[in-house]
Write a protein that holds these residues in place. Structure first.
Motif, short mmCIF file in Angstrom:
data_model
loop_
_atom_site.label_atom_id
_atom_site.label_comp_id
_atom_site.label_asym_id
_atom_site.label_seq_id
_atom_site.Cartn_x
_atom_site.Cartn_y
_atom_site.Cartn_z
N PRO A 34 49.48 39.30 -6.04
CA PRO A 34 48.33 39.43 -6.95
C PRO A 34 47.56 40.71 -6.66
O PRO A 34 47.66 41.27 -5.57
CB PRO A 34 47.49 38.21 -6.58
CG PRO A 34 47.71 38.06 -5.10
CD PRO A 34 49.17 38.45 -4.87
N PHE A 35 46.81 41.20 -7.62
CA PHE A 35 45.85 42.27 -7.35
C PHE A 35 44.71 42.18 -8.35
O PHE A 35 44.83 41.57 -9.41
CB PHE A 35 46.50 43.66 -7.33
CG PHE A 35 47.32 44.04 -8.53
CD1 PHE A 35 46.74 44.31 -9.76
CD2 PHE A 35 48.71 44.17 -8.41
CE1 PHE A 35 47.50 44.70 -10.85
CE2 PHE A 35 49.48 44.56 -9.50
CZ PHE A 35 48.87 44.83 -10.72
N SER A 36 43.58 42.77 -7.98
CA SER A 36 42.38 42.72 -8.81
C SER A 36 42.00 44.11 -9.27
O SER A 36 42.20 45.09 -8.55
CB SER A 36 41.22 42.11 -8.01
OG SER A 36 41.52 40.80 -7.58
N ALA A 37 41.42 44.19 -10.44
CA ALA A 37 40.97 45.47 -10.97
C ALA A 37 39.97 46.09 -9.99
O ALA A 37 38.99 45.46 -9.60
CB ALA A 37 40.32 45.26 -12.33
N SER A 38 40.25 47.31 -9.58
CA SER A 38 39.44 47.98 -8.56
C SER A 38 39.80 49.45 -8.54
O SER A 38 40.52 49.93 -9.41
CB SER A 38 39.72 47.35 -7.19
OG SER A 38 41.08 47.56 -6.84
N VAL A 43 44.04 46.93 -13.49
CA VAL A 43 43.84 45.63 -14.14
C VAL A 43 43.98 44.51 -13.12
O VAL A 43 44.35 44.73 -11.97
CB VAL A 43 44.89 45.41 -15.26
CG1 VAL A 43 44.75 46.45 -16.36
CG2 VAL A 43 46.31 45.43 -14.68
N ASP A 44 43.68 43.30 -13.55
CA ASP A 44 43.91 42.11 -12.73
C ASP A 44 45.34 41.62 -12.95
O ASP A 44 45.90 41.74 -14.04
CB ASP A 44 42.96 40.97 -13.13
CG ASP A 44 41.51 41.28 -12.80
OD1 ASP A 44 41.26 41.91 -11.76
OD2 ASP A 44 40.64 40.89 -13.60
N LYS A 45 45.94 41.07 -11.89
CA LYS A 45 47.25 40.44 -12.01
C LYS A 45 47.32 39.26 -11.06
O LYS A 45 46.96 39.39 -9.89
CB LYS A 45 48.38 41.43 -11.70
CG LYS A 45 49.77 40.86 -12.03
CD LYS A 45 50.89 41.79 -11.58
CE LYS A 45 51.24 41.60 -10.12
NZ LYS A 45 51.80 40.24 -9.83
N HIS A 46 47.80 38.12 -11.55
CA HIS A 46 47.93 36.94 -10.73
C HIS A 46 49.26 36.96 -9.97
O HIS A 46 50.23 37.59 -10.39
CB HIS A 46 47.86 35.67 -11.58
CG HIS A 46 46.58 35.53 -12.33
ND1 HIS A 46 45.35 35.38 -11.71
CD2 HIS A 46 46.32 35.52 -13.67
CE1 HIS A 46 44.41 35.28 -12.61
NE2 HIS A 46 44.96 35.36 -13.82
N CYS A 51 54.14 42.46 -13.52
CA CYS A 51 53.35 43.64 -13.86
C CYS A 51 53.88 44.22 -15.18
O CYS A 51 55.11 44.32 -15.37
CB CYS A 51 53.44 44.69 -12.75
SG CYS A 51 52.62 46.24 -13.14
N TYR A 71 46.79 53.05 -10.43
CA TYR A 71 47.55 52.11 -9.62
C TYR A 71 47.83 52.70 -8.23
O TYR A 71 48.94 52.66 -7.72
CB TYR A 71 48.86 51.73 -10.31
CG TYR A 71 48.66 50.84 -11.51
CD1 TYR A 71 48.66 49.45 -11.39
CD2 TYR A 71 48.41 51.39 -12.77
CE1 TYR A 71 48.45 48.64 -12.49
CE2 TYR A 71 48.20 50.58 -13.88
CZ TYR A 71 48.23 49.21 -13.73
OH TYR A 71 48.02 48.40 -14.82
#
Length: 288
Positions: A34-38, A43-46, A51, A71
């Protein structure tokens, strides 16, 4: 005074299985994690969500432009070769698209395998050090056991108590650190008096350590985010888990440092004058 420790000659072949081989992976880091928009991700991804940049051939469609389009985190990540191990060994080359029933399990196995491969990286390094001769038998035994675990079935890997295994390995890694650093610390104390020491998890965020003599320092888990480390000397320093995000490593000397990984280096800033261990590569985004 003898120079701080240098590991014995390192062959790239020793680390081959511990380097990411995306050609033999199923894009697992692009789906399982997972990653969070930052600042690192646009973007956010669960976890378990594909992706949108991942192509049908399991290759990133924007690989050359990742940092420019938001990214940056993708260019930092390193799986220690866990991706190809899961794809080609654990699942015998059967990918999660053609065999969707394996997808959820495969994505859960991947981070476990990554932890095992990370431990293999540290143990491989420890076995190459002259100062660890007295514990080589124990190091080799634990390394063999860790390699055995990487060959387990997916079901067995999911039942593995990875935290307990990490704890067992860590005992030997701490011994390795002490054997190397104690020699350097004695030398420094003799030559220049008390040598500054940092404890585990030291808060050095944004610290000005330009040109600092950090030979033999205990920097496990240290927060060195955005620190000025230009021309700092990290020889024989224990750097396991140290956070170098956005730290300036220009001209710093990491030759002979302990337990430094590509993941840590990728997260930092450096230049052509930064000296790295032979097992690591200069990140493409570093300045000339």
């Amino acid at each position: 005074m003898p120079e701080p420790h240098e590991s014995t000659a390192v062959s790239n072949d020793d680390y081959r299985q511990l380097r990411a081989d995306c050609e033999n992976c199923f894009g697992l880091c692009c789906v399982a994690l997972p990653f969070s928009a930052s600042v690192d991700f646009a973007v956010d991804k669960h976890a378990g969500q594909r992706c949108h940049n991942l192509g049908h051939n399991f290759r990133c469609g924007v690989h050359q432009d990742l940092r420019e389009i938001g990214y940056r985190g993708c260019t930092v990540y390193d799986c220690f070769g866990a991706g190809q191990q899961v794809a080609q060994v654990t699942y015998s080359g059967k990918d999660w698209v053609k065999a969707p029933e394996t997808a959820k399990q495969m994505f859960e196995v991947f981070p476990i395998m990554r932890q095992l491969h990370e431990l293999l990286w540290y143990l491989t390094e420890a076995l190459e050090l002259e100062q660890t001769q007295s514990i080589h038998e124990a190091l080799r035994s634990v390394r063999d056991e860790t390699e055995r675990l990487t060959a387990l079935s997916s079901e067995a890997l999911l039942k593995l108590d990875i935290a307990a295994h990490r704890a067992n390995v860590n005992v030997l890694l701490l011994q390795t650190s002490e054997l190397v650093r104690s020699t350097v610390q004695r030398q420094l104390k003799t030559s220049r008096g008390r040598h500054k020491s940092y404890g585990r998890g030291a808060d050095l965020i944004g610290a000005n350590l330009r040109g600092a003599d950090l030979r033999g320092a205990h920097l496990r888990g240290a927060y060195l985010i955005a620190a000025d480390l230009i021309e700092a000397d990290f020889r024989s320093a224990d750097l396991i888990g140290a956070d170098f995000r956005d730290a300036n490593l220009s001209g710093a000397d990491f030759t002979g440092s302990l337990f430094l990984t590509q993941f840590q280096i990728n997260a930092a800033k450096g230049d052509s004058q930064t000296k790295l261990p032979k097992s690591l590569s200069r990140p493409p985004h570093w300045s000339a």
